[in-house]
Design a protein around this motif. Structure first.
Motif, PDB file in Angstrom:
ATOM      1  N   ASP A   1       0.920  -1.424  -0.383  1.00  0.00           N
ATOM      2  CA  ASP A   1      -0.270   0.039   0.385  1.00  0.00           C
ATOM      3  C   ASP A   1       0.673   0.937  -0.518  1.00  0.00           C
TER       4      ASP A   1
ATOM      5  N   ASP B   1      -0.396   5.234   0.633  1.00  0.00           N
ATOM      6  CA  ASP B   1      -0.250   5.710   1.971  1.00  0.00           C
ATOM      7  C   ASP B   1      -0.306   5.313   3.321  1.00  0.00           C
ATOM      8  N   GLY B   2       0.043   5.931   4.017  1.00  0.00           N
ATOM      9  CA  GLY B   2       0.334   5.044   5.873  1.00  0.00           C
ATOM     10  C   GLY B   2       1.222   4.131   5.341  1.00  0.00           C
ATOM     11  N   THR B   3       1.731   4.178   4.929  1.00  0.00           N
ATOM     12  CA  THR B   3       2.569   2.840   4.327  1.00  0.00           C
ATOM     13  C   THR B   3       3.795   3.018   4.119  1.00  0.00           C
TER      14      THR B   3
ATOM     15  N   ASP C   1      -1.426  -0.503   5.623  1.00  0.00           N
ATOM     16  CA  ASP C   1      -2.383   0.265   7.066  1.00  0.00           C
ATOM     17  C   ASP C   1      -3.280  -0.016   7.647  1.00  0.00           C
TER      18      ASP C   1
ATOM     19  N   ASP D   1      -6.619  -3.948   3.193  1.00  0.00           N
ATOM     20  CA  ASP D   1      -5.597  -4.480   3.056  1.00  0.00           C
ATOM     21  C   ASP D   1      -5.709  -5.124   3.034  1.00  0.00           C
TER      22      ASP D   1
HETATM   23 MG   LIG Z   1      -3.037   2.866   3.208  1.00  0.00          MG
END
Ligand SMILES: [Mg+2]
Length: 269
Positions: free
Chosen positions: A19, A21-23, A212, A217
């Protein structure tokens, strides 16, 4: 590395579906150690795909956005609903897809059936081209038996100036009128993850989904039988708090790590 509940072996992992965004990055900055982790994963010869639900940017624009965080990725490593739709359609030798998508994400050489019947209606970001006639044409194709493919079904998205109508609202309008249910080719649809796995050339058990978000996910990875790795960056904390408050259990990944920086050691690299 503390792997919580080590249920699935990572020794067979050959490909990683990561992933963005956020990862890889979080709140506008790269996750510390993410660049080094990617370098180690590449050095080990692992196949990498970066998964995102963005349906409003072509691969090159998306790659430049990722590069601004300092990560080097190839266009072919980016896996979006646009890519998923193209891969899905190639399985249909005579596909004639009517595309409710703006030009930026329409592939070169895409067949838009000006006359005749469509086999598929693809709905993605179409903010610049949507009008009644386009919607009506899509509706008629669906009533005539075309399959409805949604690049994602977000209801709205946020911009600096506030909230805006998203792709899912257009999908819902067509579903409502036609009585047809869309096949979603974005997260958390298992179809999206299956197509990403196929793009890597491995079976699901040789792939790990890293992200995340437990509901997209982890859930998506589990649905197709991939190894799942939860990172505690991005929306992890907020999602855990919200789930605890609501009393709704979240899907539990095979492995949980503090951030993507720990992924190489989880894989024994
Ligand atoms: Mg994410």
């Amino acid at each position: 590395v503390k792997g919580e509940g080590v249920l699935v072996s990572v020794s067979d992992v050959r490909a990683l579906l990561i992933d963005l965004d956020g990862t890889l990055y979080d709140s506008g900055a790269p996750v510390p150690g993410a660049g080094e982790a990617l370098a180690a994963l590449r050095a080990a010869g692992l196949e990498l795909r970066f998964l995102t639900n963005t349906d409003s940017k072509p691969a090159a624009a998306l790659r430049r956005a990722v590069e601004r965080y300092g990560f080097q990725v190839a266009d072919a490593e980016l896996f979006t609903p646009v890519v998923a739709a193209e891969r899905y359609l190639t399985a249909w030798p005579h596909a004639r897809a009517l595309r409710l998508t703006d030009a930026a994400i329409r592939p070169a050489g895409a067949v838009d059936p000006a006359e005749g019947t469509a086999t598929h209606v693809v709905v993605g970001d179409c903010r610049d081209t949507l009008n009644y006639h386009v919607l009506d044409r899509a509706f008629r194709e669906l009533r005539n038996g075309a399959e409805l493919l949604a690049l994602q079904r977000g209801r709205y998205f946020r911009s600096p100036d506030g909230e805006h109508l998203d792709t899912g609202a257009v999908v819902a309008a067509l579903e409502y009128a036609s009585g047809v249910t869309a096949r979603v080719l974005g997260k958390p649809s298992p179809d999206f993850f299956s197509l990403a796995v196929a793009a890597c050339g491995y079976d699901a058990r040789s792939c790990a989904v890293v992200g995340d978000d437990a509901t997209t996910d982890v859930a998506g990875g589990q649905a197709i039988g991939a190894v799942t790795v939860q990172v505690r960056t991005g929306k992890y904390s907020a999602q855990q708090r919200e789930a605890a408050y609501n009393g709704t259990p979240l899907p539990r990944a095979d492995h949980t790590i503090a951030s993507i920086a720990e992924l190489p050691s989880l894989l024994g690299l």
